[in-house]
Each structure stands twice: as C-alpha cells, then as structure tokens.
Scaffold this active site. Structure first.
Site, PDB file in Angstrom:
ATOM      1  N   SER A   2       1.025  -1.246  -0.187  1.00 18.04           N
ATOM      2  CA  SER A   2      -0.447   0.345  -0.118  1.00 18.04           C
ATOM      3  C   SER A   2       0.751   1.113  -0.251  1.00 18.04           C
ATOM      4  CB  SER A   2      -0.394  -0.111   1.155  1.00 18.04           C
ATOM      5  OG  SER A   2      -0.250   0.089   1.901  1.00 18.04           O
ATOM      6  N   ARG A  37      23.016 -12.914   2.290  1.00 26.92           N
ATOM      7  CA  ARG A  37      22.378 -12.013   1.431  1.00 26.92           C
ATOM      8  C   ARG A  37      23.394 -11.248   0.620  1.00 26.92           C
ATOM      9  NH1 ARG A  37      19.160 -10.369   5.823  1.00 26.92           N
ATOM     10  NH2 ARG A  37      18.692 -12.273   7.371  1.00 26.92           N
ATOM     11  N   LEU A  79      18.586  -5.661   4.765  1.00 29.18           N
ATOM     12  CA  LEU A  79      20.115  -5.242   3.557  1.00 29.18           C
ATOM     13  C   LEU A  79      21.668  -4.675   4.491  1.00 29.18           C
ATOM     14  CD1 LEU A  79      17.945  -2.241   1.635  1.00 29.18           C
ATOM     15  CD2 LEU A  79      18.507  -4.864   1.062  1.00 29.18           C
ATOM     16  N   HIS A  86       9.292   3.046   8.555  1.00 31.03           N
ATOM     17  CA  HIS A  86       8.351   2.332   9.993  1.00 31.03           C
ATOM     18  C   HIS A  86       7.102   3.437  10.715  1.00 31.03           C
ATOM     19  CE1 HIS A  86       9.336  -0.577  12.627  1.00 31.03           C
ATOM     20  NE2 HIS A  86       9.370   0.463  13.545  1.00 31.03           N
TER      21      HIS A  86
END
Ligand code: GRF
Length: 224
Positions: free
Chosen positions: A23, A75, A103, A119
C-alpha cells in the site's frame, strides 16, 4: 524548446522495493503519477513471488521484477543481484516499502543518502516487528510512523518525516495500524519529494530539511 520527454527525464528515477501488500508503494506510485512530482517510478521489485503489490504494479503497466532471496546462497549475493537490477533501470533513489529483508552494510553504502525506509512507529521507539502491539503494551498515548534515510542498523538512520496519531483507549493493534497507515501514505510521498528535490541535508545523525514548514501547536492525548 522543452518537450514532455525532457521534462520526464528531469524527474528522479525511483525504484520501490516491496515484500507484500504494497500500500505504501501504491501511495508513491500515485504521487509519481503527477507529472509535476519530482520523481518517477522506474521499477517495483519484490523478493516475494506472491506479493500482492507486484501484481498491482504489473497490472498498471509499471516495470516490475522479482528477485527471490531464496535463490541466493547468502545476503551478499542477494544484495548484489538487487543492486544490479536497480542500476540496470537507472534508479537514483530506492524506497523500501514493506520490504522485509535486512540489507547488508555493503548495499547500504552503495546508496548513500538515496535509500529511504518507512517504519510504523515514532522512531527510535519500537524498532522491528509488531510495533503497534508493543506501543499498546507500553501504554504510549502517541504513536505514529517515520520515514528515514537508511543506515546499516535495522530501522535506523536520519529521520526525514514523522506523523503522530493519538492512541485510543479501545484501540487494537489492527485499529491503531489502520490509523498509522493513513499517515504513512501521506508522509512517504512527502519525504520522497523532499529527497528528489535535493532539500535534505544530513548532518551527523540528523537530517535538515531546507525550506520546509514546521507546524505550530501540538498533538496531545488526552485532551481533557
Ligand atoms: C507498513 O506498515 C510499513 O511501515 C512497514 O511494513 C508495512 C508495509 O505495508 N515497513 P504495505 O506493504 O506498504 O501496505
């Protein structure tokens, strides 16, 4: 003479990284749909094949990509693949919008002051998952959301924009999340605009916003 193509090229190319519903990505896409907005979306990328947001973006004819983290040994390899896709499309700003992968410091270092995250809390409070439940458990009366430039530590980095909402006595994590989400959709496009306009200046841990208005007054809860 300036053609519409020239004007389009002046808008900063932005890539949006998602993992699910998307969203916030939608709010950014909608902001970028205005030709006067200083950024344009060049890629919506998901690490999750089933992300609903990916289908939404593809249905609207936006360039999309899937980089499934499960297909990479570690990663570093996943982040290198992400970085390659982002450079391939010429992204200059990357917006993390419900992107559920941490990340690596190496990736973050390759996008200095060009990587935004949203956040659902008033950082530095309630970093990590389940921020609404934890805000209710802690009994805070004001909660909210934060857009920040990304540092290697989770949910850290210079704060660009925040919005606060009052916590109500009858709030559930879901009702509180819904009110915070409305504000997320408002401040993420604002923060992207400020970054794309070159109005952010990072000094130490803080971020100055050139020429922005700060409202007077206060939001307090309770009120009487
Ligand atoms: C949002 O609450 C965002 O702040 C957090 O994850 C949620 C993602 O929602 N990082 P959506 O995918 O943008 O709808």
């Amino acid at each position: 003479m300036t053609t519409p193509d020239d004007a389009e090229k002046k808008r900063t190319p932005v890539a949006i990284l998602i993992s699910g519903r998307g969203s916030n990505m939608m709010a950014l896409v909608e902001a970028c749909a205005d030709p006067a907005f200083p950024a344009r979306v060049v890629l919506v990328l998901s690490n999750e094949p089933d992300a609903a947001g990916l289908t939404w973006a593809a249905d609207r004819g936006l360039p999309t990509a899937l980089v499934n983290h499960r297909h990479y040994p570690n990663r570093e390899a996943f982040d290198a693949a992400l970085d390659a896709r982002l450079r391939e499309v010429g992204a200059r700003i990357v917006c993390l919008a419900g992107f559920m992968r941490l990340l690596t410091p190496g990736f973050v270092a390759r996008w200095p002051d060009r990587l935004l995250n949203i956040h659902p809390s008033l950082l530095p409070a309630f970093k990590g998952l389940h921020s609404h439940e934890r805000a209710l458990d802690a009994g805070v009366r004001l909660h909210g959301c934060t857009v920040h430039l990304v540092s290697p530590e989770m949910d850290s980095g210079p704060i660009v924009a925040q919005a606060a909402v009052p916590v109500r006595a009858d709030d559930t994590p879901e009702s509180l999340a819904a009110r915070v989400l409305e504000q997320e959709h408002r401040i993420y496009p604002l923060a992207l605009r400020l970054l794309a306009e070159g109005r952010l200046h990072v000094s130490g841990a803080a971020c100055q916003v050139r020429g922005a208005k700060s409202p007077d007054g206060a939001l307090s809860n309770p009120v009487g």
